[in-house]
Design an enzyme around this catalytic site. Structure first.
Site, PDB file in Angstrom:
ATOM      1  N   GLU A  50      15.189  31.778  28.337  1.00  0.00           N
ATOM      2  CA  GLU A  50      15.002  30.549  29.112  1.00  0.00           C
ATOM      3  C   GLU A  50      14.739  29.327  28.237  1.00  0.00           C
ATOM      4  O   GLU A  50      13.663  28.706  28.310  1.00  0.00           O
ATOM      5  CB  GLU A  50      13.866  30.723  30.126  1.00  0.00           C
ATOM      6  CG  GLU A  50      14.078  31.868  31.091  1.00  0.00           C
ATOM      7  CD  GLU A  50      12.981  31.980  32.144  1.00  0.00           C
ATOM      8  OE1 GLU A  50      11.982  31.248  32.051  1.00  0.00           O
ATOM      9  OE2 GLU A  50      13.133  32.800  33.069  1.00  0.00           O
ATOM     10  N   HIS A 106      10.441  34.385  23.199  1.00  0.00           N
ATOM     11  CA  HIS A 106       9.990  34.130  24.574  1.00  0.00           C
ATOM     12  C   HIS A 106       8.767  33.216  24.471  1.00  0.00           C
ATOM     13  O   HIS A 106       7.673  33.564  24.865  1.00  0.00           O
ATOM     14  CB  HIS A 106       9.685  35.456  25.276  1.00  0.00           C
ATOM     15  CG  HIS A 106       9.620  35.371  26.771  1.00  0.00           C
ATOM     16  ND1 HIS A 106      10.332  36.203  27.603  1.00  0.00           N
ATOM     17  CD2 HIS A 106       8.914  34.573  27.593  1.00  0.00           C
ATOM     18  CE1 HIS A 106      10.063  35.927  28.864  1.00  0.00           C
ATOM     19  NE2 HIS A 106       9.197  34.936  28.888  1.00  0.00           N
ATOM     20  N   TYR A 150      14.966  33.405  40.479  1.00  0.00           N
ATOM     21  CA  TYR A 150      13.805  33.563  41.369  1.00  0.00           C
ATOM     22  C   TYR A 150      13.991  32.853  42.711  1.00  0.00           C
ATOM     23  O   TYR A 150      13.590  33.368  43.742  1.00  0.00           O
ATOM     24  CB  TYR A 150      12.532  33.032  40.691  1.00  0.00           C
ATOM     25  CG  TYR A 150      12.114  33.906  39.526  1.00  0.00           C
ATOM     26  CD1 TYR A 150      11.273  35.002  39.715  1.00  0.00           C
ATOM     27  CD2 TYR A 150      12.600  33.675  38.239  1.00  0.00           C
ATOM     28  CE1 TYR A 150      10.910  35.824  38.663  1.00  0.00           C
ATOM     29  CE2 TYR A 150      12.249  34.495  37.174  1.00  0.00           C
ATOM     30  CZ  TYR A 150      11.407  35.565  37.393  1.00  0.00           C
ATOM     31  OH  TYR A 150      11.065  36.389  36.348  1.00  0.00           O
ATOM     32  N   GLU A 160      15.828  39.063  34.644  1.00  0.00           N
ATOM     33  CA  GLU A 160      14.542  38.885  35.341  1.00  0.00           C
ATOM     34  C   GLU A 160      14.814  38.568  36.791  1.00  0.00           C
ATOM     35  O   GLU A 160      15.634  37.700  37.111  1.00  0.00           O
ATOM     36  CB  GLU A 160      13.738  37.700  34.773  1.00  0.00           C
ATOM     37  CG  GLU A 160      13.055  37.941  33.468  1.00  0.00           C
ATOM     38  CD  GLU A 160      12.185  36.763  33.034  1.00  0.00           C
ATOM     39  OE1 GLU A 160      11.684  36.012  33.905  1.00  0.00           O
ATOM     40  OE2 GLU A 160      12.026  36.595  31.818  1.00  0.00           O
ATOM     41  N   ASN A 178      18.327  35.003  34.720  1.00  0.00           N
ATOM     42  CA  ASN A 178      17.012  35.065  35.360  1.00  0.00           C
ATOM     43  C   ASN A 178      17.074  34.246  36.636  1.00  0.00           C
ATOM     44  O   ASN A 178      17.484  33.079  36.613  1.00  0.00           O
ATOM     45  CB  ASN A 178      15.925  34.483  34.450  1.00  0.00           C
ATOM     46  CG  ASN A 178      15.612  35.393  33.279  1.00  0.00           C
ATOM     47  OD1 ASN A 178      16.222  36.453  33.117  1.00  0.00           O
ATOM     48  ND2 ASN A 178      14.667  34.995  32.452  1.00  0.00           N
ATOM     49  N   ARG A 226      12.895  45.606  28.659  1.00  0.00           N
ATOM     50  CA  ARG A 226      13.122  44.354  27.942  1.00  0.00           C
ATOM     51  C   ARG A 226      11.764  43.782  27.546  1.00  0.00           C
ATOM     52  O   ARG A 226      10.937  43.493  28.411  1.00  0.00           O
ATOM     53  CB  ARG A 226      13.882  43.375  28.841  1.00  0.00           C
ATOM     54  CG  ARG A 226      14.009  41.977  28.280  1.00  0.00           C
ATOM     55  CD  ARG A 226      14.873  41.083  29.184  1.00  0.00           C
ATOM     56  NE  ARG A 226      14.929  39.757  28.631  1.00  0.00           N
ATOM     57  CZ  ARG A 226      14.336  38.687  29.167  1.00  0.00           C
ATOM     58  NH1 ARG A 226      13.661  38.777  30.289  1.00  0.00           N
ATOM     59  NH2 ARG A 226      14.426  37.516  28.577  1.00  0.00           N
TER      60      ARG A 226
HETATM   61  O1  IFM Z   1       6.616  34.886  33.754  1.00  0.00           O
HETATM   62  C1  IFM Z   1       7.813  34.177  33.648  1.00  0.00           C
HETATM   63  C2  IFM Z   1       8.607  34.649  32.450  1.00  0.00           C
HETATM   64  O2  IFM Z   1       7.883  34.527  31.281  1.00  0.00           O
HETATM   65  C3  IFM Z   1       9.865  33.826  32.314  1.00  0.00           C
HETATM   66  N1  IFM Z   1      10.610  33.800  33.536  1.00  0.00           N
HETATM   67  C4  IFM Z   1       9.896  33.479  34.752  1.00  0.00           C
HETATM   68  C5  IFM Z   1       8.664  34.354  34.871  1.00  0.00           C
HETATM   69  C6  IFM Z   1       7.892  33.992  36.167  1.00  0.00           C
HETATM   70  O3  IFM Z   1       7.491  32.662  36.143  1.00  0.00           O
END
Ligand code: IFM
Length: 473
Positions: free
Chosen positions: A175, A130, A304, A379, A302, A86
């Site tokens: 995002e 992006h 985290y 992600e 995405n 991607r």
């Molecule tokens: O690096 C970023 C990415 O560009 C978008 N999602 C989160 C990642 C980590 O912060």
């Protein structure tokens, strides 16, 4: 095989053959060559060159130098065994002024990238936006300006014409929460504005751009490509005081401001009420919601970490641990009285808590809300303090992070979630926005002096996972 343990540290769990395993990057974060071959300036060029905006004054001028090392990087992907890659397309490389003339060298670069992927048996997943908006469009008002959505559709049609015979999956936006709120309200990302009203207008015009771009792509691509959007969902946990209201408010701004129009055809009533003092939403014109509410083949997820919120009782300083670099503004227009509570650790080097159960909960929740919508993790990954020692990077913490999140994804699938793939962020170390080069997310290490690539232990681990289709021991 171990399974079902509470710490999500399972091994041996298998993924089906059609589950896509790959990795992800973004143009400004890796390409460099910021002023070569006709590329125009983007808002991130301007922002990163403005003193004080990015740690150490770092810029994406060189980044990971991917633009000049395309073949080498394609070979790295091939050697890792990636099934999908991607990447994002730099709008100012395609249209240096954000509208009008096309830069043939820009098209050529992405055409070579796509051909290089296909030649190596890797599925191209292209993201149109992006975050690197052409600077002339920001000068004309940026995303708060309705016209930007139409310029975005024009750019989508150009790229779709050029690559629409070969790209497997198109993603409109990455995002949009970050583009709108970090860029226009918090001032933490480009273009660095601090206006809640601008941020909410940007939310709508990004949503509109998504719908218009889908229409444009669908009218020009000539293969049977899939269409998607990627959102960074906030998994919101309750703190103590007034938590229900705090969770509802942040969920509205962070999640439902996008899933509402995109997947249900309406903005949530509570979002409109919560923000009424800031905007009357008169930028939503008749027909916009129909345009935005297009079917998509894949919803990109995405993830985290999690977020914990409660209402501020005004007695002590408001806590603002929302996981983003503090630039003085708030990314939560109309909900400034919500507190963001420090999460229990452990943490990555971003200060983000490691919570694989949050990923499982998120996937289950999305599946509950949108049962017919296939999902893909577009992600997931982590930054840690990596060290290159004698040609190797022993990043055990990243392997542990990935193991736990792959376990979470597997558990969600076992519980019925239609999850189609998992793309690790990121293929290689890169420019981490306002943190510059101080945070490394790659499964491939980049030496920023020599630009040499070294596959980290996590890269070898992931490669084994792709080959065996099982979480390695
Ligand atoms: O690096 C970023 C990415 O560009 C978008 N999602 C989160 C990642 C980590 O912060």
């Amino acid at each position: 095989m171990t399974s079902g343990s509470d710490d999500y540290r399972d091994a041996g769990l298998g993924f089906p053959h059609d589950f896509v395993l790959g990795s992800a990057t973004a143009s400004y974060q890796i390409e460099g060559a910021w002023d070569e071959d006709g590329r125009g300036p983007s808002i991130w060029d301007t922002f990163s060159k403005t003193p004080g905006r990015v740690v150490n004054g770092d810029t994406g001028d060189v980044a990971s130098d991917h633009y000049h090392r395309l073949d080498e990087d394609l070979d790295v992907m091939k050697n890792l065994g990636l099934e999908a890659y991607r990447f994002s397309i730099s709008w100012p490389r395609i249209q240096p002024s954000g509208k009008g003339p096309i830069n043939a060298a820009g098209i050529d670069f992405y055409s070579r990238l796509v051909d290089g992927l296909l030649a190596r048996g890797i599925r191209p997943i292209a993201t149109l936006y992006h975050w690197d908006l052409p600077q002339p469009l920001e000068d004309a008002g940026g995303w708060p300006n309705r016209d930007t959505a139409f310029r975005f559709a024009e750019y989508a049609a150009i790229v779709g014409e050029a690559l629409g015979d070969r790209v497997h999956t198109w993603t409109t936006l990455n995002e949009p929460w970050c583009s709108a709120y970090l860029g226009y309200a918090a001032g933490a990302h480009a273009p660095g504005r601090s206006s809640g009203a601008d941020a909410l207008a940007a939310v709508h015009h990004l949503n509109l751009g998504h719908g218009l771009a889908l229409q444009a792509l669908r009218s020009v691509v000539s293969n049977n490509a899939q269409f998607s959007v990627t959102l960074n969902f906030h998994v919101i946990r309750p703190g103590s005081i007034g938590s229900d209201e705090a969770v509802r408010r942040i969920d509205a701004l962070a999640n439902r401001a996008f899933t509402g129009p995109m997947l249900r055809g309406a903005y949530p009533d509570d979002l409109i009420d919560d923000t009424r003092k800031i905007t009357d939403w008169s930028f939503v014109l008749p027909g916009d919601l129909e345009t935005i509410n297009q079917p998509i083949d894949i919803l990109g997820v995405n993830y985290y970490s999690t977020t914990t919120v409660q209402m501020w009782d005004g007695r002590k300083a408001r806590q603002t641990a929302d996981g983003h670099k503090d630039a003085g503004g708030t990314p939560w227009p109309g909900s400034e009285m919500v507190e963001f509570i420090q999460q229990p650790g452990p943490y990555t080097s971003m200060g983000w808590n490691i919570a694989p159960e949050g990923l499982e909960d998120l996937l289950l929740d999305l599946h509950r809300q949108f049962p017919a919508q296939p999902l893909m993790i577009t992600e997931n990954g982590a930054a840690f303090e990596d060290e290159l020692v004698e040609g190797a990077v022993h990043d055990v913490k990243r392997i542990d992070y990935l193991r736990r999140h792959f376990t979470a994804a597997h558990r969600a699938m076992q519980r019925g979630v239609d999850l189609r793939g998992y793309l690790v962020w990121s293929l290689m170390d890169n420019f981490e926005w306002a943190y510059g080069y101080t945070k490394r997310f790659g499964i491939v290490y980049v030496d920023y002096t020599t630009l040499k690539r070294t596959v980290k232990d996590s890269g070898h681990w992931f490669s084994e996972l792709v080959q065996s289709r099982r979480i390695p021991e």
